[in-house]
Design a protein around this motif. Sequence first.
Motif, PDB file in Angstrom:
ATOM      1  N   LYS A 154       0.816  -1.211   0.000  1.00  0.00           N
ATOM      2  CA  LYS A 154       0.000   0.000   0.000  1.00  0.00           C
ATOM      3  C   LYS A 154       0.853   1.266   0.000  1.00  0.00           C
ATOM      4  O   LYS A 154       0.419   2.307  -0.485  1.00  0.00           O
ATOM      5  CB  LYS A 154      -0.929   0.004   1.209  1.00  0.00           C
ATOM      6  N   ASP A 155       2.045   1.197   0.552  1.00  0.00           N
ATOM      7  CA  ASP A 155       2.873   2.396   0.696  1.00  0.00           C
ATOM      8  C   ASP A 155       3.870   2.588  -0.448  1.00  0.00           C
ATOM      9  O   ASP A 155       4.615   3.564  -0.461  1.00  0.00           O
ATOM     10  CB  ASP A 155       3.642   2.347   2.021  1.00  0.00           C
ATOM     11  N   ASP A 156       3.907   1.661  -1.407  1.00  0.00           N
ATOM     12  CA  ASP A 156       4.823   1.779  -2.546  1.00  0.00           C
ATOM     13  C   ASP A 156       4.238   2.651  -3.639  1.00  0.00           C
ATOM     14  O   ASP A 156       3.052   3.011  -3.617  1.00  0.00           O
ATOM     15  CB  ASP A 156       5.148   0.392  -3.111  1.00  0.00           C
ATOM     16  N   ASP A 157       5.065   2.943  -4.637  1.00  0.00           N
ATOM     17  CA  ASP A 157       4.601   3.702  -5.795  1.00  0.00           C
ATOM     18  C   ASP A 157       3.555   2.896  -6.561  1.00  0.00           C
ATOM     19  O   ASP A 157       3.659   1.677  -6.699  1.00  0.00           O
ATOM     20  CB  ASP A 157       5.770   4.021  -6.731  1.00  0.00           C
ATOM     21  N   GLY A 158       2.556   3.597  -7.096  1.00  0.00           N
ATOM     22  CA  GLY A 158       1.531   2.945  -7.900  1.00  0.00           C
ATOM     23  C   GLY A 158       0.358   2.461  -7.056  1.00  0.00           C
ATOM     24  O   GLY A 158       0.274   2.708  -5.856  1.00  0.00           O
ATOM     25  N   VAL A 159      -0.560   1.752  -7.714  1.00  0.00           N
ATOM     26  CA  VAL A 159      -1.681   1.126  -7.014  1.00  0.00           C
ATOM     27  C   VAL A 159      -1.209  -0.183  -6.395  1.00  0.00           C
ATOM     28  O   VAL A 159      -0.113  -0.661  -6.674  1.00  0.00           O
ATOM     29  CB  VAL A 159      -2.853   0.875  -7.987  1.00  0.00           C
ATOM     30  N   TRP A 160      -2.034  -0.794  -5.552  1.00  0.00           N
ATOM     31  CA  TRP A 160      -1.666  -2.073  -4.944  1.00  0.00           C
ATOM     32  C   TRP A 160      -2.773  -3.085  -5.166  1.00  0.00           C
ATOM     33  O   TRP A 160      -3.949  -2.734  -5.371  1.00  0.00           O
ATOM     34  CB  TRP A 160      -1.356  -1.929  -3.454  1.00  0.00           C
ATOM     35  N   ILE A 161      -2.411  -4.371  -5.159  1.00  0.00           N
ATOM     36  CA  ILE A 161      -3.374  -5.452  -5.331  1.00  0.00           C
ATOM     37  C   ILE A 161      -3.080  -6.567  -4.339  1.00  0.00           C
ATOM     38  O   ILE A 161      -2.019  -6.597  -3.709  1.00  0.00           O
ATOM     39  CB  ILE A 161      -3.371  -6.019  -6.772  1.00  0.00           C
ATOM     40  N   TYR A 162      -4.039  -7.477  -4.222  1.00  0.00           N
ATOM     41  CA  TYR A 162      -3.876  -8.667  -3.382  1.00  0.00           C
ATOM     42  C   TYR A 162      -3.128  -9.751  -4.175  1.00  0.00           C
ATOM     43  O   TYR A 162      -3.706 -10.767  -4.581  1.00  0.00           O
ATOM     44  CB  TYR A 162      -5.237  -9.193  -2.929  1.00  0.00           C
ATOM     45  N   GLN A 163      -1.864  -9.512  -4.419  1.00  0.00           N
ATOM     46  CA  GLN A 163      -1.018 -10.503  -5.095  1.00  0.00           C
ATOM     47  C   GLN A 163       0.424 -10.008  -5.037  1.00  0.00           C
ATOM     48  O   GLN A 163       0.676  -8.791  -5.027  1.00  0.00           O
ATOM     49  CB  GLN A 163      -1.447 -10.722  -6.551  1.00  0.00           C
ATOM     50  N   ASP A 164       1.367 -10.948  -4.997  1.00  0.00           N
ATOM     51  CA  ASP A 164       2.785 -10.585  -4.980  1.00  0.00           C
ATOM     52  C   ASP A 164       3.239 -10.295  -6.412  1.00  0.00           C
ATOM     53  O   ASP A 164       4.019 -11.037  -7.020  1.00  0.00           O
ATOM     54  CB  ASP A 164       3.613 -11.714  -4.362  1.00  0.00           C
ATOM     55  N   ALA A 165       2.714  -9.188  -6.937  1.00  0.00           N
ATOM     56  CA  ALA A 165       2.962  -8.787  -8.320  1.00  0.00           C
ATOM     57  C   ALA A 165       3.462  -7.351  -8.358  1.00  0.00           C
ATOM     58  O   ALA A 165       3.093  -6.527  -7.507  1.00  0.00           O
ATOM     59  CB  ALA A 165       1.683  -8.916  -9.142  1.00  0.00           C
ATOM     60  N   TRP A 166       4.308  -7.080  -9.330  1.00  0.00           N
ATOM     61  CA  TRP A 166       4.836  -5.733  -9.557  1.00  0.00           C
ATOM     62  C   TRP A 166       4.729  -5.413 -11.043  1.00  0.00           C
ATOM     63  O   TRP A 166       5.153  -6.207 -11.891  1.00  0.00           O
ATOM     64  CB  TRP A 166       6.300  -5.639  -9.129  1.00  0.00           C
ATOM     65  N   PHE A 167       4.158  -4.251 -11.385  1.00  0.00           N
ATOM     66  CA  PHE A 167       4.076  -3.788 -12.766  1.00  0.00           C
ATOM     67  C   PHE A 167       4.951  -2.550 -12.907  1.00  0.00           C
ATOM     68  O   PHE A 167       4.983  -1.687 -12.022  1.00  0.00           O
ATOM     69  CB  PHE A 167       2.650  -3.397 -13.160  1.00  0.00           C
ATOM     70  N   HIS A 168       5.633  -2.463 -14.053  1.00  0.00           N
ATOM     71  CA  HIS A 168       6.416  -1.275 -14.398  1.00  0.00           C
ATOM     72  C   HIS A 168       6.109  -0.862 -15.830  1.00  0.00           C
ATOM     73  O   HIS A 168       5.875  -1.720 -16.695  1.00  0.00           O
ATOM     74  CB  HIS A 168       7.919  -1.545 -14.276  1.00  0.00           C
ATOM     75  N   MET A 169       6.159   0.444 -16.083  1.00  0.00           N
ATOM     76  CA  MET A 169       6.078   0.980 -17.435  1.00  0.00           C
ATOM     77  C   MET A 169       7.453   1.491 -17.825  1.00  0.00           C
ATOM     78  O   MET A 169       8.170   2.074 -16.993  1.00  0.00           O
ATOM     79  CB  MET A 169       5.068   2.127 -17.512  1.00  0.00           C
ATOM     80  N   GLY A 170       7.812   1.275 -19.098  1.00  0.00           N
ATOM     81  CA  GLY A 170       9.061   1.787 -19.614  1.00  0.00           C
ATOM     82  C   GLY A 170       8.832   2.597 -20.882  1.00  0.00           C
ATOM     83  O   GLY A 170       7.986   2.230 -21.705  1.00  0.00           O
ATOM     84  N   LYS A 171       9.565   3.682 -21.018  1.00  0.00           N
ATOM     85  CA  LYS A 171       9.536   4.506 -22.235  1.00  0.00           C
ATOM     86  C   LYS A 171      10.980   4.841 -22.550  1.00  0.00           C
ATOM     87  O   LYS A 171      11.568   5.723 -21.930  1.00  0.00           O
ATOM     88  CB  LYS A 171       8.697   5.764 -22.009  1.00  0.00           C
ATOM     89  N   PHE A 172      11.560   4.097 -23.509  1.00  0.00           N
ATOM     90  CA  PHE A 172      12.994   4.182 -23.774  1.00  0.00           C
ATOM     91  C   PHE A 172      13.276   4.792 -25.140  1.00  0.00           C
ATOM     92  O   PHE A 172      12.589   4.505 -26.119  1.00  0.00           O
ATOM     93  CB  PHE A 172      13.619   2.776 -23.752  1.00  0.00           C
ATOM     94  N   ASP A 173      14.325   5.604 -25.179  1.00  0.00           N
ATOM     95  CA  ASP A 173      14.892   6.007 -26.463  1.00  0.00           C
ATOM     96  C   ASP A 173      15.685   4.834 -27.043  1.00  0.00           C
ATOM     97  O   ASP A 173      16.070   3.912 -26.315  1.00  0.00           O
ATOM     98  CB  ASP A 173      15.840   7.198 -26.275  1.00  0.00           C
TER      99      ASP A 173
END
Length: 240
Positions: A154-173
């Motif tokens: 709950k205290d990390d960046d982004g939304v939180w869910i009931y699962q040991d999952a992490w999502f990231h977005m990348g925008k690379f040159d």
Amino acid sequence: MEKSVLHKADTRGSADHGWLKSLQTFSFGGYYNEKRIHFGALRVLNDDTVDGGKGFGDHPHDNMEIISIPLEGELLHEDSMGNKAVIQAGEIQVMSAGTGIYHAEYNKNPYLPVKFLQIWVFPNQRDVSPRYDQIKLNTLSDQNSLQQILSPNKDDDGVWIYQDAWFHMGKFDQDNKALYKLKKEGNGIYFFVLKGDLKVNDQVLNTRDGYGIWDVEDALLEAESATEFLIMEVPMEVKL
């Protein structure tokens, strides 16, 4: 030893309901492929386009973590908890369906389409109290970096869910590189390229390709061209 599965964009399932056009990485609705039911806890990855003013009427969900990521346009959300909100590109929405929830989604604009990713993740807790959240992502500092948009905390960046999952977005040159390190042993990583060309270890991915790897500790990412992509780290073993 590293294991992997490649889902090229043109091998996805598809549905055309006139007002809704959906491309489905995993079996969903009328699309069924016994080899593409889910990737660990990742159950649904739909690439949806909804015509102006159209949408999904009230329908139920339970015991599923449901994430919506708008790519273009505005999506109007209403649910049985009394929430009414508009989500748009640069935001992320999450619902823990838990014991049960009804919701509806419509394209707020009567003339222009809305495009969004609909993602379902199996939860690690059943029959929780339903909940809703949405946040605006920090799009000012995301160039050539991995921005966390979802976690189990709950205290990390982004939304939180009931699962040991992490999502990231990348925008690379082009030519930008990064090393993604898994957050939890036993998890796998599913990459989905929104646009451009991305090399994951030795596998080159193009626009709308999906690629899952597991039994690894990290993955080397390199932009073959200017690219935008989504990383979904999820447990590979789930109790269904």
